[in-house]
Design a protein around this motif. Structure first.
Motif, PDB file in Angstrom:
ATOM      1  N   SER A  10      -7.221   0.562 -16.507  1.00 30.07           N
ATOM      2  CA  SER A  10      -5.931   0.049 -16.982  1.00 30.07           C
ATOM      3  C   SER A  10      -5.952  -0.456 -18.417  1.00 30.07           C
ATOM      4  N   THR A 119      -9.155  -2.586 -10.414  1.00 32.65           N
ATOM      5  CA  THR A 119      -8.244  -1.645  -9.761  1.00 32.65           C
ATOM      6  C   THR A 119      -8.780  -1.274  -8.383  1.00 32.65           C
ATOM      7  N   ARG A 142      -4.302  -5.571  -6.597  1.00 33.54           N
ATOM      8  CA  ARG A 142      -2.982  -5.068  -6.991  1.00 33.54           C
ATOM      9  C   ARG A 142      -2.727  -3.668  -6.447  1.00 33.54           C
ATOM     10  N   SER A 143      -3.787  -2.903  -6.217  1.00 33.70           N
ATOM     11  CA  SER A 143      -3.631  -1.595  -5.584  1.00 33.70           C
ATOM     12  C   SER A 143      -3.087  -1.744  -4.169  1.00 33.70           C
ATOM     13  N   ARG A 144      -3.463  -2.802  -3.482  1.00 33.55           N
ATOM     14  CA  ARG A 144      -2.975  -3.038  -2.121  1.00 33.55           C
ATOM     15  C   ARG A 144      -1.491  -3.401  -2.127  1.00 33.55           C
ATOM     16  N   PHE A 145      -1.101  -4.229  -3.088  1.00 35.01           N
ATOM     17  CA  PHE A 145       0.324  -4.546  -3.192  1.00 35.01           C
ATOM     18  C   PHE A 145       1.142  -3.291  -3.517  1.00 35.01           C
ATOM     19  N   ARG A 146       0.647  -2.464  -4.427  1.00 40.80           N
ATOM     20  CA  ARG A 146       1.370  -1.235  -4.785  1.00 40.80           C
ATOM     21  C   ARG A 146       1.456  -0.288  -3.595  1.00 40.80           C
ATOM     22  N   ALA A 147       0.381  -0.189  -2.819  1.00 38.11           N
ATOM     23  CA  ALA A 147       0.379   0.709  -1.663  1.00 38.11           C
ATOM     24  C   ALA A 147       1.431   0.289  -0.638  1.00 38.11           C
ATOM     25  N   HIS A 149       4.206  -1.277  -1.212  1.00 35.41           N
ATOM     26  CA  HIS A 149       5.527  -0.995  -1.775  1.00 35.41           C
ATOM     27  C   HIS A 149       5.821   0.505  -1.805  1.00 35.41           C
ATOM     28  N   GLU A 150       4.844   1.296  -2.246  1.00 34.92           N
ATOM     29  CA  GLU A 150       5.082   2.726  -2.472  1.00 34.92           C
ATOM     30  C   GLU A 150       5.058   3.558  -1.195  1.00 34.92           C
ATOM     31  N   HIS A 151       4.423   3.050  -0.146  1.00 33.15           N
ATOM     32  CA  HIS A 151       4.285   3.848   1.072  1.00 33.15           C
ATOM     33  C   HIS A 151       5.109   3.295   2.234  1.00 33.15           C
ATOM     34  N   LEU A 157       7.644  -4.830  -4.193  1.00 33.76           N
ATOM     35  CA  LEU A 157       6.395  -4.912  -4.934  1.00 33.76           C
ATOM     36  C   LEU A 157       6.115  -6.383  -5.231  1.00 33.76           C
TER      37      LEU A 157
END
Length: 252
Positions: A10, A119, A142-147, A149-151, A157
């Protein structure tokens, strides 16, 4: 001084080191002439190392060499002061190996466990005889939070609570969706780390434990084991690798 260029998933981190200690640091979203030139301006830099998880190390090294002629690109073929037992060394993240070198340098002759909160969450082992023994890779905070939200269709988010939030803000059931998501992700990751540390400490008496990476601050004070929090572990390891390759220590 040495110039350390660490290109992560990042952002890019730069450091100048002298005698194994960082004397200046900066960071940015990408490596460019303005960032690099401004950082090294007026400094006497003798050599540099470039490490990248993005696959652009050779291109970055070309830019670095316009400022520092002696530049080492950290590749799977670069000698390091550890024995690497990883079965697929070409798929091993350079940052993981660099952090392992940094931790082993700080605790020579000791079994060392390194948890890197970026990440991805990585937990790696270096044994007392100086062998990198691999480890574990999982999604980072933060990857867990994004997952989530996105899935999913409707989950928002979220971001983590403040690092110094009261422990009750983690361990009690959430009474609203965002609260439940924060506590689920944070507690899940905390329990995961505690499980790794408990299991490895039972196998390796006197285990040294290092936390590094941007999100280590959320967990360092909540783990009961004695740990060392070192945000510069990768940079320290890269500096050690650079010095190793420039010295008579390296038999190659």
């Amino acid at each position: 001084m040495n110039l350390i260029v660490d290109i992560g998933n990042s952002r890019v981190k730069l450091a100048l080191t002298e005698g194994g200690e960082a004397v200046a640091q900066c960071a940015g979203p990408a490596l460019d002439r303005a960032l690099l030139g401004g950082f090294v301006a007026g400094r006497r830099v003798r050599r540099a190392i470039v490490c990248s998880t993005r696959g652009d190390a050779a291109e970055a090294a070309e830019l670095v060499r316009t400022f520092v002629a002696d530049c080492l690109v950290f590749t799977p073929d670069t000698p390091v002061p550890l024995r690497n037992a990883y079965r697929t060394p070409r798929t091993l993240g350079r940052d993981r190996l660099a952090a392992a070198v940094g931790a082993a340098t700080l605790c020579p002759g000791r079994d060392v466990l390194i948890a890197d909160f970026g990440t991805a969450l990585t937990v790696d082992l270096v044994t007392a005889d100086g062998t990198f023994c691999g480890g574990f890779i999982a999604p980072g905070l933060r990857s867990r939070f994004r997952a989530l939200h996105e899935h999913t269709a409707r989950l928002p988010l979220c971001a983590p609570d403040a690092p110094d939030a009261a422990d009750a803000a983690w361990s009690e059931p959430g009474l609203a969706t965002e609260e439940a998501m924060r506590r689920g992700v944070l507690c899940g990751m905390l329990y995961e780390i505690e499980g790794h540390l408990s299991r490895m400490a039972a196998r390796y008496a006197g285990l040294c434990i290092f936390f590094t990476g941007g999100d280590a601050k959320y967990f360092a004070k909540r783990i009961k084991n004695t740990i060392f929090a070192n945000r510069n572990l990768v940079l320290s390891g890269l500096d050690r690798i650079l010095e190793y390759n420039a010295s008579e220590e390296n038999p190659d």
